[in-house]
Design a protein around this motif. Structure first.
Motif, PDB file in Angstrom:
ATOM      1  N   ARG A  56       0.798  -1.190   0.102  1.00  0.00           N
ATOM      2  CA  ARG A  56       0.081   0.099  -0.107  1.00  0.00           C
ATOM      3  C   ARG A  56       0.859   1.223   0.035  1.00  0.00           C
ATOM      4  N   PRO A  57       0.504   2.247  -0.440  1.00  0.00           N
ATOM      5  CA  PRO A  57       1.136   3.497  -0.523  1.00  0.00           C
ATOM      6  C   PRO A  57       1.133   4.161   0.664  1.00  0.00           C
ATOM      7  N   ALA A  58       2.039   5.134   1.001  1.00  0.00           N
ATOM      8  CA  ALA A  58       1.986   5.807   2.318  1.00  0.00           C
ATOM      9  C   ALA A  58       0.631   6.411   2.631  1.00  0.00           C
ATOM     10  N   ALA A  59       0.111   6.966   1.661  1.00  0.00           N
ATOM     11  CA  ALA A  59      -1.283   7.724   1.773  1.00  0.00           C
ATOM     12  C   ALA A  59      -2.251   7.097   0.621  1.00  0.00           C
ATOM     13  N   PRO A  60      -3.370   6.691   0.992  1.00  0.00           N
ATOM     14  CA  PRO A  60      -4.347   7.426   2.229  1.00  0.00           C
ATOM     15  C   PRO A  60      -3.933   6.795   3.455  1.00  0.00           C
ATOM     16  N   GLU A  61      -4.248   7.562   4.575  1.00  0.00           N
ATOM     17  CA  GLU A  61      -4.252   6.801   5.942  1.00  0.00           C
ATOM     18  C   GLU A  61      -5.397   5.928   5.925  1.00  0.00           C
ATOM     19  N   LEU A  62      -5.127   4.619   6.157  1.00  0.00           N
ATOM     20  CA  LEU A  62      -6.281   3.722   6.628  1.00  0.00           C
ATOM     21  C   LEU A  62      -6.804   3.595   7.926  1.00  0.00           C
ATOM     22  N   LEU A  63      -7.850   3.882   8.091  1.00  0.00           N
ATOM     23  CA  LEU A  63      -8.932   3.910   9.434  1.00  0.00           C
ATOM     24  C   LEU A  63      -9.922   2.943   9.270  1.00  0.00           C
ATOM     25  N   PRO A  64     -10.307   2.423  10.694  1.00  0.00           N
ATOM     26  CA  PRO A  64     -11.414   1.627  10.846  1.00  0.00           C
ATOM     27  C   PRO A  64     -12.754   2.150  10.304  1.00  0.00           C
ATOM     28  N   PRO A  65     -13.700   1.691   9.784  1.00  0.00           N
ATOM     29  CA  PRO A  65     -14.831   2.218   8.987  1.00  0.00           C
ATOM     30  C   PRO A  65     -15.383   3.218  10.048  1.00  0.00           C
ATOM     31  N   ALA A 147      -8.912   6.734   4.358  1.00  0.00           N
ATOM     32  CA  ALA A 147      -9.866   5.645   3.457  1.00  0.00           C
ATOM     33  C   ALA A 147      -9.961   4.472   4.639  1.00  0.00           C
ATOM     34  N   HIS A 148     -10.816   3.795   4.471  1.00  0.00           N
ATOM     35  CA  HIS A 148     -11.093   2.582   5.226  1.00  0.00           C
ATOM     36  C   HIS A 148     -10.636   1.060   4.637  1.00  0.00           C
ATOM     37  N   ASP A 149     -10.267   0.314   5.350  1.00  0.00           N
ATOM     38  CA  ASP A 149      -9.737  -0.906   5.050  1.00  0.00           C
ATOM     39  C   ASP A 149     -10.682  -2.198   4.979  1.00  0.00           C
ATOM     40  N   GLY A 150     -12.020  -1.841   5.059  1.00  0.00           N
ATOM     41  CA  GLY A 150     -13.011  -3.102   5.096  1.00  0.00           C
ATOM     42  C   GLY A 150     -12.911  -3.845   4.066  1.00  0.00           C
TER      43      GLY A 150
END
Length: 269
Positions: A56-65, A147-150
């Motif tokens: 994955r790239p450094a961005a976007p930051e991945l957050l829980p939904p 963005a989220h990682d769901g």
């Protein structure tokens, strides 16, 4: 005389896509792998292990939904950018989902399966490029927002079962996109953003074919196993999907994809 060099395996090519972190590099490799398969330059061989997680790239930051910021109403440009960014991230992850499906499970299916899903992966790359270009036209870019990682959680949940992967990713998650995209297109249209609306309309036409590919291969596999396809689908969804199968459903688009009501209505709530 020089010895013949064996063609590169499609498994290794898929792994290279998954290990490409840079978005532009990933989409270019995705298109190249689909093209090379079509031209007969890749062997139907699976000698490379797929990574547990793609690069994955450094961005976007991945957050829980649950931690994703609210997008607000579609009337503002800021909210439209947020929606397009979320959709771009879905398409970015969808590239990996398609190539992981081939690299992880392709040995269990005929070459036609590989061709179908490499085409899907190349189309997901094109969708990402469309949305990223639109973001740039609006003064933003992919990676500018969290963005989220769901989506990848669904891949991890089904990493050891090809039929579960087909049931959850194309036949639940992508089918859900068929349900909600028409409303999203209408909201962009009402906001005066016809460019974005047209891009999403083009993407939706492809997504119907992606759901169709999932349904086709699921049905073929369940027929080979001698089990009822809708009942087996329902069992897999109940076992592997944490969310809800809930209306409203775009029954027409789902039916075009072969995903008829007897699959999802018995488990909808």
């Amino acid at each position: 005389m020089a010895e013949d060099i064996a063609p590169r395996s499609v498994g290794e090519a898929c792994r290279d896509v998954l290990l490409s972190a840079d978005p532009f590099a990933k989409l270019m490799r995705a298109r190249a792998v689909a093209r090379d398969w079509r031209l007969g330059l890749l062997a139907h061989r699976f000698d490379a292990e797929m990574p547990l997680r793609p690069a994955r790239p450094a961005a976007p930051e991945l957050l829980p939904p649950s931690q994703m910021p609210k997008r607000g109403k579609m009337g503002s440009e800021r909210s439209r950018i947020a929606m397009l960014h979320a959709l771009a991230h879905i398409e970015f992850v969808a590239i990996d989902l398609a190539f992981d499906l081939v690299g992880r499970f392709g040995r269990d299916f005929p070459p036609e399966f590989v061709g179908d899903w490499l085409k899907v992966g190349a189309e997901e790359a094109m969708h990402f490029a469309l949305l990223d270009r639109r973001l740039k036209q609006m003064g933003s870019h992919y990676g500018a927002l969290p963005a989220h990682d769901g989506l990848w959680e669904a891949a991890e949940e089904t990493a050891h079962d090809a039929l579960a992967r087909l049931a959850i990713v194309p036949m639940v998650l992508e089918a859900r996109a068929l349900d909600i995209t028409p409303t999203t297109i209408e909201r962009f249209t009402q906001a005066g953003d016809g460019v974005s609306a047209r891009a999403l309309t083009r993407i939706m036409a492809d997504e119907i074919r992606h759901v169709s590919a999932g349904t086709k291969w699921f049905n073929r596999a369940t027929k080979r196993l001698g089990v009822d396809a809708p009942e087996y689908y329902q069992m897999l969804v109940n076992r592997h999907f944490r969310g809800a199968i809930k209306p409203p459903f775009n029954d027409s688009a789902r039916r075009q994809a072969g995903l008829t009501r007897d699959y999802y209505i018995p488990i909808a709530y």
